[in-house]
Motif scaffolding. Structure first.
Motif, PDB file in Angstrom:
ATOM      1  N   GLY A   1       0.829  -1.208   0.000  1.00 44.43           N
ATOM      2  CA  GLY A   1       0.000   0.000   0.000  1.00 44.43           C
ATOM      3  C   GLY A   1       0.858   1.251   0.000  1.00 44.43           C
ATOM      4  O   GLY A   1       2.026   1.238   0.393  1.00 44.43           O
ATOM      5  N   LEU A   2       0.258   2.362  -0.431  1.00 45.59           N
ATOM      6  CA  LEU A   2       0.981   3.629  -0.484  1.00 45.59           C
ATOM      7  C   LEU A   2       1.023   4.341   0.863  1.00 45.59           C
ATOM      8  O   LEU A   2       1.999   5.001   1.193  1.00 45.59           O
ATOM      9  N   TYR A   3      -0.069   4.247   1.604  1.00 47.14           N
ATOM     10  CA  TYR A   3      -0.179   4.972   2.865  1.00 47.14           C
ATOM     11  C   TYR A   3      -0.533   4.029   4.007  1.00 47.14           C
ATOM     12  O   TYR A   3      -1.115   2.966   3.795  1.00 47.14           O
ATOM     13  N   LEU A   4      -0.220   4.467   5.216  1.00 49.34           N
ATOM     14  CA  LEU A   4      -0.712   3.880   6.450  1.00 49.34           C
ATOM     15  C   LEU A   4      -1.670   4.890   7.055  1.00 49.34           C
ATOM     16  O   LEU A   4      -1.413   6.090   7.000  1.00 49.34           O
ATOM     17  N   ARG A   5      -2.765   4.436   7.628  1.00 48.06           N
ATOM     18  CA  ARG A   5      -3.630   5.330   8.397  1.00 48.06           C
ATOM     19  C   ARG A   5      -3.250   5.141   9.855  1.00 48.06           C
ATOM     20  O   ARG A   5      -3.358   4.054  10.395  1.00 48.06           O
ATOM     21  N   ALA A   6      -2.779   6.215  10.477  1.00 46.58           N
ATOM     22  CA  ALA A   6      -2.254   6.133  11.834  1.00 46.58           C
ATOM     23  C   ALA A   6      -2.891   7.185  12.727  1.00 46.58           C
ATOM     24  O   ALA A   6      -3.331   8.234  12.255  1.00 46.58           O
ATOM     25  N   VAL A   7      -2.924   6.908  14.002  1.00 44.93           N
ATOM     26  CA  VAL A   7      -3.414   7.857  14.997  1.00 44.93           C
ATOM     27  C   VAL A   7      -2.258   8.760  15.404  1.00 44.93           C
ATOM     28  O   VAL A   7      -1.192   8.271  15.796  1.00 44.93           O
ATOM     29  N   ARG A   8      -2.462  10.065  15.266  1.00 46.36           N
ATOM     30  CA  ARG A   8      -1.443  11.041  15.643  1.00 46.36           C
ATOM     31  C   ARG A   8      -2.122  12.238  16.306  1.00 46.36           C
ATOM     32  O   ARG A   8      -3.310  12.475  16.115  1.00 46.36           O
ATOM     33  N   GLU A   9      -1.339  13.004  17.017  1.00 48.42           N
ATOM     34  CA  GLU A   9      -1.841  14.231  17.634  1.00 48.42           C
ATOM     35  C   GLU A   9      -1.554  15.393  16.689  1.00 48.42           C
ATOM     36  O   GLU A   9      -0.434  15.547  16.212  1.00 48.42           O
ATOM     37  N   VAL A  10      -2.587  16.186  16.423  1.00 51.71           N
ATOM     38  CA  VAL A  10      -2.429  17.398  15.620  1.00 51.71           C
ATOM     39  C   VAL A  10      -2.856  18.585  16.474  1.00 51.71           C
ATOM     40  O   VAL A  10      -3.543  18.423  17.486  1.00 51.71           O
ATOM     41  N   THR A  11      -2.461  19.766  16.037  1.00 48.61           N
ATOM     42  CA  THR A  11      -2.765  20.979  16.797  1.00 48.61           C
ATOM     43  C   THR A  11      -3.648  21.893  15.968  1.00 48.61           C
ATOM     44  O   THR A  11      -3.275  22.268  14.853  1.00 48.61           O
ATOM     45  N   ARG A  12      -4.823  22.228  16.516  1.00 43.13           N
ATOM     46  CA  ARG A  12      -5.698  23.188  15.834  1.00 43.13           C
ATOM     47  C   ARG A  12      -5.043  24.556  15.868  1.00 43.13           C
ATOM     48  O   ARG A  12      -4.558  25.006  16.909  1.00 43.13           O
ATOM     49  N   THR A  13      -5.062  25.227  14.733  1.00 44.76           N
ATOM     50  CA  THR A  13      -4.389  26.513  14.611  1.00 44.76           C
ATOM     51  C   THR A  13      -5.069  27.597  15.441  1.00 44.76           C
ATOM     52  O   THR A  13      -4.396  28.384  16.106  1.00 44.76           O
ATOM     53  N   PHE A  14      -6.391  27.645  15.431  1.00 39.23           N
ATOM     54  CA  PHE A  14      -7.079  28.789  16.048  1.00 39.23           C
ATOM     55  C   PHE A  14      -6.997  28.836  17.561  1.00 39.23           C
ATOM     56  O   PHE A  14      -7.054  29.914  18.147  1.00 39.23           O
ATOM     57  N   ASP A  15      -6.851  27.679  18.219  1.00 37.91           N
ATOM     58  CA  ASP A  15      -6.821  27.728  19.682  1.00 37.91           C
ATOM     59  C   ASP A  15      -5.666  26.940  20.298  1.00 37.91           C
ATOM     60  O   ASP A  15      -5.524  26.904  21.518  1.00 37.91           O
ATOM     61  N   GLY A  16      -4.844  26.292  19.474  1.00 39.47           N
ATOM     62  CA  GLY A  16      -3.708  25.540  19.985  1.00 39.47           C
ATOM     63  C   GLY A  16      -4.061  24.218  20.647  1.00 39.47           C
ATOM     64  O   GLY A  16      -3.195  23.553  21.214  1.00 39.47           O
ATOM     65  N   ALA A  17      -5.342  23.828  20.572  1.00 37.06           N
ATOM     66  CA  ALA A  17      -5.763  22.573  21.191  1.00 37.06           C
ATOM     67  C   ALA A  17      -5.149  21.384  20.456  1.00 37.06           C
ATOM     68  O   ALA A  17      -5.071  21.374  19.226  1.00 37.06           O
ATOM     69  N   ARG A  18      -4.729  20.406  21.216  1.00 39.72           N
ATOM     70  CA  ARG A  18      -4.201  19.169  20.643  1.00 39.72           C
ATOM     71  C   ARG A  18      -5.345  18.182  20.498  1.00 39.72           C
ATOM     72  O   ARG A  18      -6.106  17.962  21.444  1.00 39.72           O
ATOM     73  N   VAL A  19      -5.425  17.597  19.308  1.00 44.54           N
ATOM     74  CA  VAL A  19      -6.538  16.713  18.972  1.00 44.54           C
ATOM     75  C   VAL A  19      -5.982  15.414  18.393  1.00 44.54           C
ATOM     76  O   VAL A  19      -5.096  15.438  17.534  1.00 44.54           O
TER      77      VAL A  19
END
Length: 142
Positions: free
Chosen positions: A94-112
């Motif tokens: 396969g080309l990609y893996l679907r993985a769980v990661r933490e991202v940061t919302r730009t408008f409030d800095g919340a980690r999701v």
């Protein structure tokens, strides 16, 4: 951590972003929120017409959108994204893996916590060797 079926938002960074060629067919009208966000610890590489995110120990940043999928139709949309991204759990071709990661919302800095499609290991090794990194980590700003 890939392969789980939790109902997480999806972080997109290329053709699935609003304004990207795949957004209308896969995500338009199928989300409850589309918010600018960043993925830290990754870099973006050029692909043939689309980007690949690769994990990066040096602390790169990928810019994209956090897409909260509508509850009704969630499974169908995620399955369609998996097909588009050539994600097949347990298949090394396969080309990609679907993985769980933490991202940061730009408008409030919340980690999701979100799903992120990352280049599969075999492809990631080739991309690292070619080193065609998208400067600034933003596919739309290239």
């Amino acid at each position: 951590m890939s392969g789980r079926t939790e109902r997480l938002p999806v972080f997109v960074y290329g053709t699935l972003r609003p304004g990207g060629r795949h957004h209308p067919g896969f995500l338009l009208g199928r989300t409850t929120a589309e918010e600018p966000a960043t993925l830290r610890g990754a870099v973006l590489h050029h692909g043939p017409g689309y980007p690949y995110a690769l994990e990066d120990a040096e602390g790169g940043v990928v810019r994209g959108e956090l897409m909260t999928l509508r509850e009704d139709g969630y499974d169908q949309v995620l399955a369609a994204l998996d097909r588009l991204e050539d994600y097949r759990p347990g298949d090394p071709a396969g080309l990609y893996l679907r993985a769980v990661r933490e991202v940061t919302r730009t408008f409030d800095g919340a980690r999701v916590t979100a799903w992120v499609y990352l280049a599969a290991p075999r492809l990631a090794a080739r991309l690292r060797a070619e080193a065609q990194i998208v400067t600034g980590g933003d596919w739309f700003a290239r």
